[in-house]
Write a protein that holds these residues in place. Structure first.
Motif, mmCIF file in Angstrom:
data_model
loop_
_atom_site.group_PDB
_atom_site.id
_atom_site.type_symbol
_atom_site.label_atom_id
_atom_site.label_comp_id
_atom_site.label_asym_id
_atom_site.label_seq_id
_atom_site.Cartn_x
_atom_site.Cartn_y
_atom_site.Cartn_z
ATOM 1 N N TRP A 113 0.869 -1.003 0.134
ATOM 2 C CA TRP A 113 -0.127 -0.002 0.049
ATOM 3 C C TRP A 113 0.979 1.151 -0.028
ATOM 4 N N LYS A 114 0.354 2.201 -0.616
ATOM 5 C CA LYS A 114 0.992 3.326 -0.532
ATOM 6 C C LYS A 114 0.290 4.423 0.221
ATOM 7 N N VAL A 115 0.826 5.009 1.228
ATOM 8 C CA VAL A 115 0.017 5.686 2.331
ATOM 9 C C VAL A 115 0.639 6.971 2.722
ATOM 10 N N ARG A 116 -0.367 7.899 2.959
ATOM 11 C CA ARG A 116 0.131 9.285 3.545
ATOM 12 C C ARG A 116 -0.604 9.489 4.600
ATOM 13 N N MET A 117 0.143 10.086 5.519
ATOM 14 C CA MET A 117 -0.523 10.274 7.049
ATOM 15 C C MET A 117 -1.111 11.332 7.103
ATOM 16 N N PRO A 118 -2.264 11.758 7.833
ATOM 17 C CA PRO A 118 -2.751 12.998 8.239
ATOM 18 C C PRO A 118 -1.923 14.027 8.966
ATOM 19 N N LEU A 119 -1.805 15.340 8.464
ATOM 20 C CA LEU A 119 -1.125 16.334 9.298
ATOM 21 C C LEU A 119 -1.923 16.686 10.571
ATOM 22 N N PRO A 120 -1.523 17.095 11.529
ATOM 23 C CA PRO A 120 -2.143 17.293 12.596
ATOM 24 C C PRO A 120 -2.626 18.844 12.555
ATOM 25 N N ALA A 121 -3.940 18.940 12.738
ATOM 26 C CA ALA A 121 -4.497 20.248 12.583
ATOM 27 C C ALA A 121 -4.826 20.889 14.209
ATOM 28 N N ASN A 122 -5.132 22.053 13.968
ATOM 29 C CA ASN A 122 -5.111 22.816 15.308
ATOM 30 C C ASN A 122 -6.304 22.322 16.088
ATOM 31 N N ASP A 123 -6.186 22.014 17.409
ATOM 32 C CA ASP A 123 -7.193 21.724 18.251
ATOM 33 C C ASP A 123 -7.319 22.583 19.675
ATOM 34 N N PRO A 124 -7.866 23.701 19.889
ATOM 35 C CA PRO A 124 -7.703 24.438 20.926
ATOM 36 C C PRO A 124 -7.914 23.943 22.563
ATOM 37 N N ASP A 125 -8.688 22.540 22.367
ATOM 38 C CA ASP A 125 -9.063 21.892 23.495
ATOM 39 C C ASP A 125 -7.627 21.143 24.149
ATOM 40 N N GLU A 126 -6.637 21.062 23.447
ATOM 41 C CA GLU A 126 -5.495 20.339 24.198
ATOM 42 C C GLU A 126 -4.637 21.117 25.261
ATOM 43 N N VAL A 127 -4.801 20.776 26.090
ATOM 44 C CA VAL A 127 -4.137 21.405 27.158
ATOM 45 C C VAL A 127 -3.620 20.412 28.660
#
Length: 718
Positions: free
Chosen positions: A647-661
């Protein structure tokens, strides 16, 4: 047309658009001026619908060509927040991609043909823009605005720069129709290995897997997650904390970090065992067993085993600090155990020992006992005249009878290891004081972790001291192997009241930079750990790293041969790339050869005849070459899973999540880790990190910021 033929040509002008334009014009005339085509309004409507149907078909074919040409040069962005990562009880999400077949090898070979270079390589205008930006780097202020304009990352920019991921976009762009790539959870017990050079996305892939492992529940029960991070990645620690908070597992989240003892839990690597001999095996296993060192390793094993048996007999839990103390001064342990032994034998034994001690002098002390305390010599002589049925006493006595100089030589390789593990504040973490009720830091062991379905982050501070990190990591691996053997034989609930053994628990073990950790202890873990539910995912750079660490090509091959799933990111070593390409079959690709001929005519009416045609030939080529693995962009990989499916795969890039504290103490730990371990990365592209995520660490609530400042002030005052 974009159809399935023997030769599929998608790198070409979208000629289907001409038909679309004609159909659009015909439909317009049929609707608004049917008389121009000698049609009644009713027949004009029917004809317009026919034009629109044909135009929609041709438009879809044109869009397929246009999208293919766009993907060859630039892939669309693919990102998601951690909340959006799908969690399944059946499959492990890897990313988006497609299964690689002969069709994709054919398309990839076509992109290297000079005929299609204008659709694959950057345009002349784009190349000029990059050179223009380089020239204006140190230009005066007004001119720098022009460079910023050409470097503007927007679809409105005709010379928009490519994302800073490097590699060849064509490797993934050859298949516009992606799907979610997943790995069945039943395959994970066969273990997985992730190979990729530095800064290409191994840790990001680890975060993706760990996020799902932390949040996955089966029958209302979470799974065990253990992460070994030798270098200390602050973002990985943060990801684990945030996911534990979302899953409601903060009560079972442990952080063990050799570099930051104030924020770390404590762990005794030799405090829990099924057989007492495991203590000696875990410690002596760190010593070299090659050549003449093998004999010294066996001596070290014997003396550590003697000490461990004596400590257990005295009712103490062994640890590195006690073992080091008694290796240096075995006589003290001998006297302490003799006191216990003689108290059981009766007071007459001590009276005889004291009587013998009073008669000792330099003349009647054996040569090998010179320099030892008289009480030790007296006990030895008493035991020589008395039959001893205690194996622990026999072992201690044999140890103290060695000449001091000789004894120091045979344990010379053991003492440096023990000093590494007990120097400074590290002793607080791996040789915890169980009697200190004022120390709030908890003490954990692996059986406790498994029973509680806990999440453990192990930071080994390898950048500060590689040897100590490897020694502690190997001890933990050896301890885990022992726990796995116990689980395999007796189950998770063995020894608990009313327990019947219990079922197996999935133990997800993630070992980042595992070439820094592996030793002989790692081989049985991946060989036999699967029977106890152990699921290892290892991350490293090259095969040579494993071989260099093990020091044996056969053992390195034995380790690699136990990984059933392979995720290959960009690598720079051809031998590592061939680990993937060498397992793939060859496929037939087609090529076109133009041919023409001319000959004299046989009659007088024709001067000559000519013939022009294309010959289609097939040639056998590897499905992918090592050069394609070397050319992977960051965040992309080839995955060989489910019995050899590529399989040829590309991983998702992390998007902004303001709830991460995170709380203040872990924020301080993460900040220190970033400052300490990420120095020199100012020029890094930061391809995995969005601007919103960079600002996330600064946008904390006021109370956490104040707590962090107070903690920093306290550290400075100390």
């Amino acid at each position: 047309m974009a159809q399935e033929h023997t030769l599929e040509i998608l790198l070409r002008p979208a000629v289907e658009l001409y038909t679309v334009y004609v159909c659009a014009a015909g439909a317009f005339l049929c609707l608004f001026a049917p008389w121009a085509l000698a049609l009644t309004p009713l027949f004009g409507l029917v004809t317009a619908l026919a034009f629109l149907a044909l135009g929609s078909v041709r438009l879809r074919q044109a869009l397929q060509v246009l999208r293919y040409r766009r993907n060859i040069r630039r892939l669309p962005a693919y990102s998601m927040t951690s909340k959006e990562i799908p969690v399944s009880n059946q499959r492990l999400f890897v990313g988006k991609g497609f299964r690689w077949t002969q069709k994709h090898t054919q398309r990839l070979m076509d992109t290297y043909l000079p005929t299609f270079a204008e659709y694959v390589e950057p345009s002349a205008l784009t190349q000029w823009a990059r050179c223009f930006e380089a020239r204006l780097e140190f230009a005066p202020f007004p001119l720098t605005l022009l460079a910023k304009a050409t470097a503007w990352d927007s679809p409105l920019n005709p010379v928009r720069p490519l994302p800073p991921v490097g590699g060849l976009p064509r490797l993934h762009g050859i298949e516009p129709d992606e799907q979610d790539v997943t790995l069945p959870l039943g395959e994970r017990v066969g273990h997985s290995i992730v190979l990729g050079t530095t800064r290409v996305g191994k840790t990001r892939l680890a975060e993706l897997f760990i996020t799902q492992d932390i949040r996955r529940q089966k029958h209302g029960q979470f799974e065990v997650v253990v992460v070994f991070d030798p270098k200390g990645d602050a973002d990985l620690l943060k990801r684990m904390y945030v996911e534990c908070e979302r899953a409601g597992r903060l009560g079972e989240f442990y952080v063990f970090h050799l570099g930051w003892p104030d924020h770390s839990v404590r762990y005794n690597a030799v405090g829990r065992f099924g057989r007492i001999s495991e203590v000696a095996s875990r410690i002596s296993g760190q010593l070299s067993g090659e050549g003449n060192s093998a004999a010294f390793r066996e001596f070290a094993w014997r003396f550590v085993n003697i000490i461990a048996r004596a400590l257990v007999a005295l009712g103490r839990r062994p640890d590195y600090l006690q073992i080091q103390q008694h290796v240096i001064n075995i006589e003290g342990l001998f006297l302490e155990y003799a006191q216990k032994y003689f108290s059981e034998q009766g007071p007459k034994a001590w009276e005889e020992v004291i009587a013998i001690e009073g008669k000792l002098n330099d003349k009647n002390i054996p040569f090998n006992m010179k320099g030892k305390p008289l009480r030790v010599v007296a006990i030895d002589q008493y035991l020589s005249a008395t039959r001893v049925a205690d194996p622990v006493m026999d072992g201690l006595r044999s140890a103290v009878r060695y000449d001091k100089t000789y004894f120091d030589k045979i344990v010379a390789s053991l003492l440096p290891l023990l000093e590494k593990l007990t120097t400074g504040r590290m002793a607080e973490l791996i040789s915890p004081d169980y009697q200190d009720v004022n120390d709030p830091r908890p003490i954990f062991d692996w059986m406790q972790v498994v029973r509680k379905r806990a999440v453990v982050y192990v930071g080994l501070d390898a950048l500060s001291d590689t040897e100590v990190a490897a020694a502690v990591g190997n001890s933990m691996f050896s301890d885990l192997v022992s726990v796995a053997g116990h689980l395999y034989k007796f189950g998770i609930d063995d020894g608990l009241p009313g327990a019947s053994g219990g079922s197996k628990v999935a133990i997800n073990l993630h070992a980042d930079e595992f070439n820094e950790l592996i030793g002989d202890e790692f081989i049985p873990m991946i060989n036999k750990g699967g029977g106890a539910g152990m699921q290892v995912t290892a991350y490293t750079q090259t095969l040579s790293d494993i071989e260099a660490r093990i020091g044996n090509r056969a053992k390195a091959g034995q380790i690699i041969g136990n990984f059933n799933n392979l995720f290959m990111l960009r690598v720079r070593e051809t031998a590592t790339a061939e680990l993937l390409t060498g397992q793939l079959p060859k496929v037939q690709v087609y090529s076109v050869t133009p041919a023409s001929s001319a000959s004299d005519a046989a009659n007088g009416n024709t001067a000559f005849t000519s013939n022009t045609h294309d010959q289609i030939g097939a040639v056998s080529v590897p499905m992918i070459e090592p050069a394609h693995v070397v050319g992977l962009p960051k965040g992309q990989c080839f995955a060989l899973i489910e019995g050899g499916n590529l399989w040829k795969v590309r991983m998702p890039l992390p998007a902004n999540d303001p709830d991460e504290v995170m709380p203040a103490d872990l924020q301080a730990l993460a900040a220190n880790m970033r400052q300490t371990y990420e120095v020199g990365r100012a020029g890094d592209s930061g391809w995995w990190e969005t601007p919103g995520q960079r600002a996330l660490n600064e946008a904390l609530p006021d109370d956490l910021v104040d707590g962090f400042r107070q903690l920093a002030a306290t550290d400075e005052g100390a």
